[in-house]
Design a protein around this motif. Structure first.
Motif, short mmCIF file in Angstrom:
data_model
loop_
_atom_site.label_atom_id
_atom_site.label_comp_id
_atom_site.label_asym_id
_atom_site.label_seq_id
_atom_site.Cartn_x
_atom_site.Cartn_y
_atom_site.Cartn_z
N ALA A 1 -2.40 -6.51 -10.71
CA ALA A 1 -0.96 -6.18 -10.74
C ALA A 1 -0.61 -5.21 -9.61
O ALA A 1 0.38 -5.40 -8.90
CB ALA A 1 -0.57 -5.61 -12.09
N LEU A 2 -1.40 -4.16 -9.46
CA LEU A 2 -1.10 -3.17 -8.43
C LEU A 2 -1.29 -3.74 -7.03
O LEU A 2 -0.47 -3.49 -6.13
CB LEU A 2 -2.00 -1.94 -8.61
CG LEU A 2 -1.69 -1.05 -9.82
CD1 LEU A 2 -2.76 0.03 -9.97
CD2 LEU A 2 -0.31 -0.42 -9.69
N ASP A 3 -2.35 -4.52 -6.84
CA ASP A 3 -2.61 -5.09 -5.52
C ASP A 3 -1.54 -6.10 -5.12
O ASP A 3 -1.26 -6.29 -3.93
CB ASP A 3 -4.00 -5.74 -5.48
CG ASP A 3 -5.11 -4.71 -5.54
OD1 ASP A 3 -4.89 -3.56 -5.11
OD2 ASP A 3 -6.21 -5.04 -6.04
N SER A 4 -0.93 -6.75 -6.11
CA SER A 4 0.15 -7.70 -5.83
C SER A 4 1.45 -6.97 -5.51
O SER A 4 2.28 -7.49 -4.74
CB SER A 4 0.36 -8.62 -7.03
OG SER A 4 1.46 -9.48 -6.82
N ALA A 5 1.63 -5.78 -6.05
CA ALA A 5 2.88 -5.04 -5.88
C ALA A 5 2.88 -4.13 -4.66
O ALA A 5 3.95 -3.85 -4.11
CB ALA A 5 3.17 -4.21 -7.13
N LEU A 6 1.69 -3.68 -4.22
CA LEU A 6 1.62 -2.62 -3.22
C LEU A 6 0.90 -3.07 -1.95
O LEU A 6 -0.04 -3.87 -2.00
CB LEU A 6 0.89 -1.40 -3.80
CG LEU A 6 1.46 -0.83 -5.10
CD1 LEU A 6 0.54 0.27 -5.61
CD2 LEU A 6 2.87 -0.32 -4.91
N ASN A 7 1.31 -2.50 -0.84
CA ASN A 7 0.62 -2.64 0.43
C ASN A 7 -0.06 -1.31 0.70
O ASN A 7 0.60 -0.27 0.80
CB ASN A 7 1.60 -2.99 1.55
CG ASN A 7 0.90 -3.29 2.86
OD1 ASN A 7 0.42 -2.38 3.52
ND2 ASN A 7 0.86 -4.55 3.24
N LEU A 8 -1.38 -1.32 0.81
CA LEU A 8 -2.15 -0.09 0.87
C LEU A 8 -2.99 0.01 2.14
O LEU A 8 -3.60 -0.97 2.58
CB LEU A 8 -3.09 0.00 -0.34
CG LEU A 8 -2.42 0.11 -1.71
CD1 LEU A 8 -3.39 -0.24 -2.81
CD2 LEU A 8 -1.87 1.51 -1.92
N LYS A 9 -3.02 1.22 2.70
CA LYS A 9 -3.89 1.52 3.83
C LYS A 9 -4.42 2.93 3.65
O LYS A 9 -3.83 3.75 2.94
CB LYS A 9 -3.11 1.44 5.15
CG LYS A 9 -2.52 0.07 5.47
CD LYS A 9 -1.68 0.12 6.74
CE LYS A 9 -0.99 -1.21 7.01
NZ LYS A 9 -0.10 -1.14 8.20
N GLY A 10 -5.53 3.22 4.29
CA GLY A 10 -6.07 4.57 4.24
C GLY A 10 -6.61 4.96 2.89
O GLY A 10 -6.58 6.14 2.53
N LEU A 11 -7.12 3.99 2.13
CA LEU A 11 -7.69 4.30 0.82
C LEU A 11 -8.99 5.07 0.99
O LEU A 11 -9.90 4.65 1.69
CB LEU A 11 -7.95 3.02 0.03
CG LEU A 11 -6.79 2.46 -0.80
CD1 LEU A 11 -7.23 1.17 -1.50
CD2 LEU A 11 -6.31 3.47 -1.82
#
Length: 211
Positions: free
Chosen positions: A122-132
């Protein structure tokens, strides 16, 4: 004789219509400004305004907060938005870059151009993430944080956490104190949950001691 008055009556009708529209717009703007002033006063925050701009500034959980109006688009396609910005730089690692995932991001994923992921569908579908980093991953995968991230994703047109600044954008300008409270609630709840989670996470506590 009557035919000579028809164009003038039509013109008069158009003028009256324009005057009515302008009067209603002015009334709505007065309501907005009054609501924002009352909202700021109740919370002990400051309020400033100009012809086409309003801003409320104050502290939330001892962190700098700004709530202001901005314009998006150009000409006939322009519209107003309300933007909340809150400093969470002491809670969220500076390298974290989190944004609402847009259609462009989803399209790129079809060609295996992917952002970083948390391992939560759910979170990966909703968010664009970098710098984790390990700190960011530990913070964002806390159950309560995940719930509030998804709530913010559903509520706002756009929201992000970049360089320690939480930003949430709502289309339109609320004209009542209750609407203002409703539209800032998901962002403030997310910030509160991030603060609580950061205090509990061992990795983040160690980072705070080193800083």
């Amino acid at each position: 004789m009557e035919s000579t008055f028809v164009p003038w009556l039509a013109l008069l009708g158009m003028v009256l219509f324009v005057v009515l529209v302008l009067a209603l717009a002015a009334r709505d703007k007065r309501r907005q400004r009054k609501a924002w002033l009352v909202f700021a006063t109740r919370r002990g925050w400051s309020f400033t305004q100009s012809k086409d701009f309003m801003e409320v500034q104050g502290l939330h959980q001892d962190r700098q907060l700004s709530l202001l109006t901005e314009v998006r688009g150009q000409n006939q396609g322009s519209y107003h938005v309300m933007v909340l910005r809150l400093d969470v730089s002491d809670v969220v690692p500076q390298e974290l870059h989190l944004e609402t995932e847009g259609l462009g991001d989803k399209f790129l994923k079809l060609f295996s151009v992917r952002d970083e992921e948390l391992g939560d569908v759910a979170l990966d579908s909703a968010l664009n993430l970098k710098g984790l980093s390990p700190e960011s991953h530990a913070l964002l995968t806390t159950p309560q944080v995940g719930e509030h991230l998804l709530r913010a994703h559903r509520h706002y047109q756009r929201f992000s956490i970049v360089a320690g600044l939480l930003e949430a954008e709502h289309r339109g300008v609320p004209a009542s104190t209750s609407a203002l409270e409703t539209h800032i609630a998901p962002a403030l709840a997310l910030a509160d949950t991030l603060i609580q989670a950061a205090r509990r996470a061992p990795v983040l506590k160690a980072r705070s001691r080193q800083a």
